[in-house]
Design a protein around this motif. Structure first.
Motif, short mmCIF file in Angstrom:
data_model
loop_
_atom_site.label_atom_id
_atom_site.label_comp_id
_atom_site.label_asym_id
_atom_site.label_seq_id
_atom_site.Cartn_x
_atom_site.Cartn_y
_atom_site.Cartn_z
N GLN A 1 47.11 -41.28 -9.28
CA GLN A 1 48.45 -40.69 -9.36
C GLN A 1 49.35 -41.43 -8.38
O GLN A 1 48.93 -41.79 -7.29
CB GLN A 1 48.42 -39.21 -8.99
CG GLN A 1 47.60 -38.34 -9.94
CD GLN A 1 48.29 -38.18 -11.26
OE1 GLN A 1 47.76 -38.62 -12.28
NE2 GLN A 1 49.44 -37.57 -11.28
N ARG A 2 50.60 -41.63 -8.77
CA ARG A 2 51.55 -42.30 -7.88
C ARG A 2 52.42 -41.26 -7.17
O ARG A 2 52.88 -40.30 -7.78
CB ARG A 2 52.44 -43.25 -8.67
CG ARG A 2 53.50 -43.95 -7.81
CD ARG A 2 54.53 -44.66 -8.65
NE ARG A 2 54.07 -45.96 -9.10
CZ ARG A 2 54.74 -46.71 -9.97
NH1 ARG A 2 55.86 -46.25 -10.51
NH2 ARG A 2 54.29 -47.88 -10.32
N PHE A 3 52.60 -41.46 -5.87
CA PHE A 3 53.53 -40.63 -5.13
C PHE A 3 54.89 -40.72 -5.81
O PHE A 3 55.30 -41.81 -6.22
CB PHE A 3 53.62 -41.13 -3.68
CG PHE A 3 54.43 -40.26 -2.77
CD1 PHE A 3 53.88 -39.13 -2.21
CD2 PHE A 3 55.75 -40.58 -2.47
CE1 PHE A 3 54.64 -38.32 -1.36
CE2 PHE A 3 56.51 -39.79 -1.63
CZ PHE A 3 55.95 -38.65 -1.07
N PRO A 4 55.61 -39.58 -5.97
CA PRO A 4 56.87 -39.60 -6.73
C PRO A 4 57.79 -40.74 -6.30
O PRO A 4 58.15 -40.87 -5.12
CB PRO A 4 57.48 -38.24 -6.40
CG PRO A 4 56.29 -37.35 -6.16
CD PRO A 4 55.29 -38.23 -5.46
N LEU A 5 58.15 -41.58 -7.26
CA LEU A 5 58.89 -42.81 -6.96
C LEU A 5 60.22 -42.52 -6.27
O LEU A 5 60.60 -43.20 -5.31
CB LEU A 5 59.12 -43.61 -8.24
CG LEU A 5 59.85 -44.94 -8.10
CD1 LEU A 5 59.09 -45.86 -7.16
CD2 LEU A 5 60.03 -45.59 -9.46
N ARG A 6 60.93 -41.51 -6.73
CA ARG A 6 62.25 -41.24 -6.16
C ARG A 6 62.16 -40.84 -4.69
O ARG A 6 63.13 -40.96 -3.93
CB ARG A 6 62.95 -40.14 -6.96
CG ARG A 6 62.37 -38.74 -6.79
CD ARG A 6 63.07 -37.71 -7.65
NE ARG A 6 62.60 -36.36 -7.41
CZ ARG A 6 61.49 -35.85 -7.91
NH1 ARG A 6 60.72 -36.62 -8.70
NH2 ARG A 6 61.12 -34.61 -7.65
#
Length: 210
Positions: free
Chosen positions: A6-11
């Protein structure tokens, strides 16, 4: 422990601070010179994604992501806002960006790497968390459209039977990637500074090898 793809939220990563660090032993000699020894083969990145004023919805997104990872327990993907692809910021990704190996007619698997260097030295960093769908491959300067697969979990490109690069063939690649990290704290502290807005003063992350 495990690694969550999972990627840490990009924004929420765009205002992060941090970057690579190394560990070097330095001994001062009696003649005034120094002896220096590199303890780590590769640099290790640290980030902090806290401090920016955020909406309550964003604060909750961080809290939810932190809880799902079990604090420091599980690793995850993080997009470095400066260093996230096979070329310098602002340049287009192409199949010729990075050398990843030379064919011998037998070897089918080639791990992705990114080179950093100048006229004095070059360091090649393993890329273990490429972004699926971003890979471009060239063999001897000709871009391949098929005959290979990318393992987005390990960063290894594998050529299918009948497509293995011949001896002496140069294999190059272009790609985007994430950094494998974990939280470097087991506590998240939220401060509400304004109506429906607040901040988390510090959210430290540290690079891991999954």
């Amino acid at each position: 422990m495990a690694f969550h793809e999972q990627r840490f939220p990009l924004r929420l990563s765009l205002t992060s601070s941090g970057g690579p660090g190394r560990q070097t032993d330095i001994v001062s000699l009696s003649n005034g010179r120094e002896a220096r020894n590199r303890r780590w083969r590769f640099s290790r990145r640290r980030y902090d994604v806290g401090s920016a004023l955020r909406s309550v919805a964003d604060l909750y997104a961080v809290l939810e992501f932190f809880e799902a990872r079990g604090g420091q327990l599980h690793g995850f993907r993080f997009r470095d806002p400066v260093d996230f692809c096979s070329v310098r910021p602002g340049e287009p990704v192409t199949a010729l960006d990075q050398w990843i190996g030379t064919g011998d007619g037998v070897t089918a698997g080639f791990p992705l790497v990114k080179a950093y260097g100048d006229g004095a030295a070059v360091e090649r960093r393993p890329v273990v968390k490429p972004v699926a769908g971003s890979l471009r491959i060239a063999v001897d300067g000709v871009q391949r459209e098929d005959g290979f697969v990318l393992d987005a979990v390990t960063g290894i490109v594998t050529f299918a039977a009948g497509h293995v690069p011949l001896e002496g063939a140069e294999i190059r690649a272009g790609f985007e990637y994430d950094v494998p990290v974990r939280f470097d704290t087991d506590r998240i502290e939220i401060n509400l500074d304004a109506f429906r807005a607040g901040r988390i003063p510090s959210i430290p992350l540290i690079e891991v090898m999954p």
